[in-house]
Each structure stands twice: as structure tokens, then as C-alpha cells.
Design a protein around this motif. Structure first.
Motif, PDB file in Angstrom:
ATOM      1  N   UNK A 156      93.254  33.987  41.706  1.00  0.00           N
ATOM      2  CA  UNK A 156      93.702  33.937  43.120  1.00  0.00           C
ATOM      3  C   UNK A 156      95.095  33.027  43.301  1.00  0.00           C
ATOM      4  N   UNK A 157      95.613  33.441  44.350  1.00  0.00           N
ATOM      5  CA  UNK A 157      97.037  32.995  44.370  1.00  0.00           C
ATOM      6  C   UNK A 157      96.958  32.193  45.853  1.00  0.00           C
ATOM      7  N   UNK A 158      97.553  30.916  45.936  1.00  0.00           N
ATOM      8  CA  UNK A 158      97.590  30.228  47.279  1.00  0.00           C
ATOM      9  C   UNK A 158      98.389  31.044  48.335  1.00  0.00           C
ATOM     10  N   UNK A 159      99.603  31.506  47.911  1.00  0.00           N
ATOM     11  CA  UNK A 159     100.257  32.343  48.652  1.00  0.00           C
ATOM     12  C   UNK A 159      99.308  33.616  49.295  1.00  0.00           C
ATOM     13  N   UNK A 160      98.744  34.263  48.434  1.00  0.00           N
ATOM     14  CA  UNK A 160      98.226  35.443  49.025  1.00  0.00           C
ATOM     15  C   UNK A 160      96.833  35.025  49.920  1.00  0.00           C
ATOM     16  N   UNK A 161      96.065  33.676  49.450  1.00  0.00           N
ATOM     17  CA  UNK A 161      95.565  33.376  50.608  1.00  0.00           C
ATOM     18  C   UNK A 161      96.035  32.960  51.979  1.00  0.00           C
TER      19      UNK A 161
ATOM     20  N   UNK B 161      91.798  26.463  48.250  1.00  0.00           N
ATOM     21  CA  UNK B 161      91.206  27.710  48.534  1.00  0.00           C
ATOM     22  C   UNK B 161      91.274  28.760  47.460  1.00  0.00           C
ATOM     23  N   UNK B 162      92.474  28.632  46.631  1.00  0.00           N
ATOM     24  CA  UNK B 162      92.320  29.637  45.677  1.00  0.00           C
ATOM     25  C   UNK B 162      91.677  29.254  44.433  1.00  0.00           C
ATOM     26  N   UNK B 163      91.663  27.960  44.113  1.00  0.00           N
ATOM     27  CA  UNK B 163      90.967  27.413  42.991  1.00  0.00           C
ATOM     28  C   UNK B 163      89.509  27.509  43.238  1.00  0.00           C
ATOM     29  N   UNK B 164      89.190  27.232  44.470  1.00  0.00           N
ATOM     30  CA  UNK B 164      87.517  27.455  44.744  1.00  0.00           C
ATOM     31  C   UNK B 164      87.287  28.918  44.621  1.00  0.00           C
ATOM     32  N   UNK B 165      88.077  29.673  44.923  1.00  0.00           N
ATOM     33  CA  UNK B 165      87.572  31.164  44.816  1.00  0.00           C
ATOM     34  C   UNK B 165      87.526  31.502  43.417  1.00  0.00           C
TER      35      UNK B 165
ATOM     36  N   UNK C 152      86.772  29.549  40.826  1.00  0.00           N
ATOM     37  CA  UNK C 152      85.501  29.184  40.422  1.00  0.00           C
ATOM     38  C   UNK C 152      84.201  29.784  40.763  1.00  0.00           C
ATOM     39  N   UNK C 153      84.278  30.344  41.939  1.00  0.00           N
ATOM     40  CA  UNK C 153      83.015  31.155  42.436  1.00  0.00           C
ATOM     41  C   UNK C 153      83.169  32.485  41.615  1.00  0.00           C
ATOM     42  N   UNK C 154      84.223  32.957  41.552  1.00  0.00           N
ATOM     43  CA  UNK C 154      84.265  34.326  40.859  1.00  0.00           C
ATOM     44  C   UNK C 154      83.861  34.012  39.306  1.00  0.00           C
ATOM     45  N   UNK C 155      84.207  32.986  38.625  1.00  0.00           N
ATOM     46  CA  UNK C 155      83.735  32.655  37.466  1.00  0.00           C
ATOM     47  C   UNK C 155      82.179  32.532  37.309  1.00  0.00           C
ATOM     48  N   UNK C 156      81.361  31.980  38.457  1.00  0.00           N
ATOM     49  CA  UNK C 156      80.197  31.580  38.400  1.00  0.00           C
ATOM     50  C   UNK C 156      79.266  33.045  38.617  1.00  0.00           C
ATOM     51  N   UNK C 157      79.894  33.764  39.291  1.00  0.00           N
ATOM     52  CA  UNK C 157      79.234  35.104  39.467  1.00  0.00           C
ATOM     53  C   UNK C 157      79.300  36.064  38.516  1.00  0.00           C
ATOM     54  N   UNK C 158      80.388  35.938  37.537  1.00  0.00           N
ATOM     55  CA  UNK C 158      80.464  36.972  36.471  1.00  0.00           C
ATOM     56  C   UNK C 158      79.232  36.578  35.368  1.00  0.00           C
ATOM     57  N   UNK C 159      78.745  37.694  34.740  1.00  0.00           N
ATOM     58  CA  UNK C 159      77.653  37.724  34.120  1.00  0.00           C
ATOM     59  C   UNK C 159      78.134  37.584  32.676  1.00  0.00           C
ATOM     60  N   UNK C 160      77.435  36.568  31.922  1.00  0.00           N
ATOM     61  CA  UNK C 160      77.658  36.318  30.300  1.00  0.00           C
ATOM     62  C   UNK C 160      77.272  37.681  29.762  1.00  0.00           C
ATOM     63  N   UNK C 161      77.956  38.186  28.729  1.00  0.00           N
ATOM     64  CA  UNK C 161      77.475  39.471  27.792  1.00  0.00           C
ATOM     65  C   UNK C 161      77.143  38.939  26.453  1.00  0.00           C
ATOM     66  N   UNK C 162      76.112  39.705  25.725  1.00  0.00           N
ATOM     67  CA  UNK C 162      75.976  39.279  24.198  1.00  0.00           C
ATOM     68  C   UNK C 162      76.930  40.239  23.329  1.00  0.00           C
TER      69      UNK C 162
END
Length: 470
Positions: A6-11, A53-57, A59-69
Motif C-alpha cells: 500500500x502507498x501513503x499517496x494512494x491512501x 495507514x499504508x503500513x498498517x494495511x 501488516x493486516x494483509x500479511x496476517x490475512x494471507x494463509x501460509x502454504x506448504x
């Protein structure tokens, strides 16, 4: 591919469009061009909330992504599937133990009823656990009565999975040899077939949960075939919604064998599930005639017939446990038709103790059977052929078969290789030399005939000719 950050400018652009009616009428490229000049004039403090806000977004996206084997499967989904499988196995074991325990508590273990079920299939989906059924059979069984009833039918699903005709043809040719759709045999109405199967199971088990037993390797296939039939049954009645549970027949055999031996007072710690599984997998009755359906009997495919499978499983249960409970086996129910049992049940009265009785398994070797003369003695030895070890006659007297005795500490009893004693002659005391040793000669055997002297003429051609003429 790495996820887009995410970009601060796009936010800032997104917020400006949401607040201004003019921005909502613009497209994203137009809004970006208009907000570019505003963003350049903003200070670091003014840009701070948008960058945070871009950094927080992110982090949230990284937490939502599911880890794969390594296979591309979600780790959370794999763990959940493993947990559900473990819970299913535990439920199966506890339910099986509860059924056997309740029958034993009611002193009716020999009359406990079980349903064995088997499916044949045409093909399996490549990417999912879906089997197309081809044949079904089930039998109601108890130790006391043996096979009480059998339900058998062929299935015509109408069509098979698109693109898997070759796999279905190969599987059919190497196993059950049933013709493929549209030439398949049997029932075509899947909903009607499902209701008929549920009706049969309810007649066998009454108001209890519908439970069938099958080998552990076939449990996924049997469950899938039941789901295949239930999906076609759109009836909203109680029969249409009835769930059929599929349990392991090998675990049933192990628990039932343990409880049967406990009832018969034949305690043995060597009875393990590995032993009962090996006995079940031996397939003693694999080539028994007249137990398959007519189609498979005529095509010499009795081994792969579902009716033959459930019948053989019932015979295996009887062969393993009926002798322990002194149940008289009946041909066609406990053992194959036109077959005489290899043991007789004798009442424990005074006159019967003198008779001979063999409790050997149906397929035990005749040479391994031992006559039992005293039934008052308990036997705790368990054999894989479900036979009771008996005690041999007490008139046996051991015989000494010793062929040679000697003292290992006496050197005279074991002479050295070059000093073998002559026949009938004892060696001299204190290792004293013999007469021949004193004369410089060893005690060796002499030649049986004198040595002939040869001349040079004996080895020449002329000499050999003259010798032949003579």
C-alpha cells in the motif's frame, strides 16, 4: 509473486475522492493526476497519517494471507483436516467399543448384530474424492446365527466422469469386469436405490444409528459411494436424511475377539490387533465357489464380487471366534456350503470327557491338530488359526538318544589329528613315544601292494607296441 504494498499517496487519493463530490466523478487516473500537486505541497507531518495507514494495511494483509506448504496447500486447512480425521478415528473406536461392551454387559455377545458392506466402483475423479459406484452388497451377521441376510445389487449410474472412460475400462477389466455405462447392469434410479439401502439397514439395526463395517482401506471409497447415492435422493423424509456411518471392520474383529476370549475365560495378552489383522488379510475363503452373484460366478470374477466379499468376511469372523464360544457352525452361514466343520461341540459331562474333540480352525493343517483328552485343563495359548491348544497324553516317557559321551578335559579321549590311535590300542601314558617314533618312523598305514619299477621302454611307442603284441 510478492503482494503489492500500500502507498501513503494512494491512501490520500482514496480519502480525497470519498470526501469530495468532484473526486467521486473522476476516474482513478484523473484523481491521481489532480492529487499529485496537492501531495507535493504537503509537509511530512501532513503525510504521516497516510503513510502510517499504508503500513498498517500491509501488516493486516500479511496476517490475512494463509501460509502454504510445499504442495501449495494451506497449512491451516491441512491441520484442520488432520484434526477432523483423528477425531473421526477416535469416534469410530469409541462407538465400536461401546457396542461390544453393551452386548457383553447384557450377556448377549453372541447375538450382537453387525452389518458388513462393500462397494465396487467404475472410476474415481482425479482432483476430488468422488467415486462412481458400480455394485453394492451388505450382509447382517452375528456369531450365533452367522449370516442372517444378504442385500446385493448392481448399479447403473448412467454415465461416468467425462474423460475417464479409459481408466474405468482398465479398472473394470482388471477387477470386477462389469460393463461400463450405458451398458451397465443393475438399478438406474439412484434415489430409489439409496432409500432401499437405508430401509435394509434400518431393518437390521432398528432405531440404532446406521453403522456398516468395511476394511479401513475402503472406508473413503464407501463413504463417497454413499454420498453419490444420497445426492440423487432429494426426498426430504427421515429416510432421505438418514446418515450412514462407515467403521473399520478390522478394529471390530480385534475388540470382539478380546471380549469373546474374556467371556470364554481364555485370557491371552498376545492377542493384538496386528495378529487379528493378519488373520483377516489371509483370505482363507477367497476361492470358495457358490458365494458370489450369478454374473461373477459365470465370468470367474468371484474374488471381486461384493456379495462374495461380505460373505467371506462373515466366514472369517466365524472361523476366528465361534470355536471359543462353543458355537455349532452351520454350512452356508458360518462356513461355506457343502462343508463339514472340523470340530465338534461336546457337553462337559462325565461320558464326554473320554471322547476326542478337535477345535482346530477350518483351514488348519491336519498334521498340526492335537487331540484333547482332558477338557478340565484351561488353555491360554492363542493360535492364529483360532484353535485351542490341547494337552497331549501323559503316558509319554522321555528316551535318551545320546550317541557319544566323553570328558572334554581328558586328552586321551580326543587324540590329535596326526596321532590317531590304532583300533583296540590305548595311547602310551605321559605322551611317551611309540616304537616306530623311536625308530624314526611315524605310525602311518603301509601300502596294500608293492610298487612296480618302470623302465624307459615302458613309456616309448615301440615298447608299447611290443607289449600289446604279447
Amino acid at each position: 509473486m510478492a503482494p503489492k504494498k500500500h502507498s501513503g499517496f494512494m491512501m490520500f487519493v482514496t480519502e480525497w475522492r470519498n470526501r469530495n463530490a468532484e473526486g467521486r466523478r473522476m476516474t482513478i487516473p484523473q484523481a491521481v493526476a489532480h492529487c499529485g500537486g496537492i501531495w507535493e505541497k504537503m509537509t511530512t507531518q501532513q503525510r504521516g497519517p497516510y503513510n502510517s495507514g499504508a503500513k498498517n494495511a500491509d501488516v493486516l494483509d500479511r496476517a490475512k494471507r494463509e501460509r502454504l506448504n510445499c504442495h501449495g496447500q494451506g497449512i491451516a486447512q491441512v491441520d484442520q483436516a488432520q484434526q477432523e480425521t483423528a477425531e473421526g478415528v477416535m469416534h469410530m473406536k469409541r462407538t465400536t467399543e461401546r457396542i461390544i461392551r453393551e452386548a457383553k454387559k447384557a450377556h448377549d455377545l453372541e447375538n450382537a448384530k453387525f452389518v458388513f458392506a462393500a462397494f465396487n466402483f467404475f472410476t474415481k475423479a482425479l482432483t476430488s474424492d468422488v467415486y462412481v459406484p458400480a455394485e453394492f452388497a451388505a450382509c447382517e451377521y452375528s456369531l450365533k446365527e452367522g449370516i442372517r441376510s444378504i442385500y446385493s445389487t448392481m448399479i447403473d449410474p448412467g454415465q461416468i466422469i467425462f474423460g475417464q472412460s479409459s481408466d474405468a475400462q482398465h479398472h473394470s477389466a482388471t477387477t470386477h469386469s462389469l460393463p461400463l455405462p450405458p451398458n451397465a447392469l443393475g438399478e438406474r434410479n439412484m434415489a430409489k436405490l439409496h432409500r432401499n439401502i437405508v430401509d435394509y439397514l434400518k431393518k437390521c439395526q432398528g432405531d440404532k444409528p446406521l453403522i456398516v463395517f468395511t476394511p479401513v482401506d475402503d472406508i473413503p471409497m464407501v463413504k463417497s459411494c454413499f454420498r453419490y447415492l444420497a445426492c440423487e435422493d432429494e426426498d426430504d423424509t427421515e429416510i432421505g436424511r438418514q446418515k450412514i456411518e462407515v467403521f473399520d471392520i478390522l478394529y471390530l474383529m480385534f475388540i470382539l475377539k478380546k471380549e469373546v476370549m474374556d467371556v470364554a475365560d481364555l485370557h491371552d495378552e498376545n492377542v493384538t490387533q496386528y495378529v487379528t489383522d493378519s488373520f483377516f488379510n489371509r483370505e482363507f475363503f477367497e476361492f470358495t465357489p457358490q458365494i458370489a452373484c450369478q454374473y461373477h460366478e459365470e465370468n470367474d470374477r468371484s474374488k471381486y464380487c461384493t456379495q462374495s466379499m461380505v460373505t467371506r468376511w462373515a466366514y472369517t469372523f466365524s472361523d476366528l471366534m465361534c470355536g471359543d464360544l462353543a458355537i455349532t457352525v452351520q454350512p452356508g452361514k458360518h462356513i461355506p456350503p457343502k462343508t463339514n466343520p472340523n470340530y465338534r461341540v461336546i457337553h462337559s459331562d462325565a461320558s464326554s470327557l473320554a471322547q476326542e474333540s478337535s477345535f482346530d480352525s477350518f483351514y488348519s493343517l491336519p498334521g498340526s491338530r492335537v487331540k484333547k483328552e482332558n477338557q478340565s485343563q484351561d488353555s491360554t495359548n492363542f493360535s492364529i488359526s483360532s484353535s485351542r491348544a490341547s494337552i497331549a497324553s501323559s503316558s509319554y516317557v522321555p528316551t535318551d538318544h545320546t550317541a557319544f559321551t566323553a570328558d572334554l578335559n581328558e586328552a586321551e579321549a580326543f587324540p590329535s589329528l596326526g596321532r590317531r590311535n590304532p583300533s583296540g590300542r590305548r595311547p602310551p601314558a605321559n605322551n611317551a613315544p611309540t616304537q616306530r617314533e623311536r625308530n624314526g618312523a611315524w605310525d602311518l598305514p603301509t601300502n596294500s601292494r608293492p610298487i612296480k619299477k618302470f623302465t624307459d621302454s615302458d613309456f616309448s611307442i615301440t615298447g608299447a607296441v611290443k607289449k600289446n603284441k604279447k
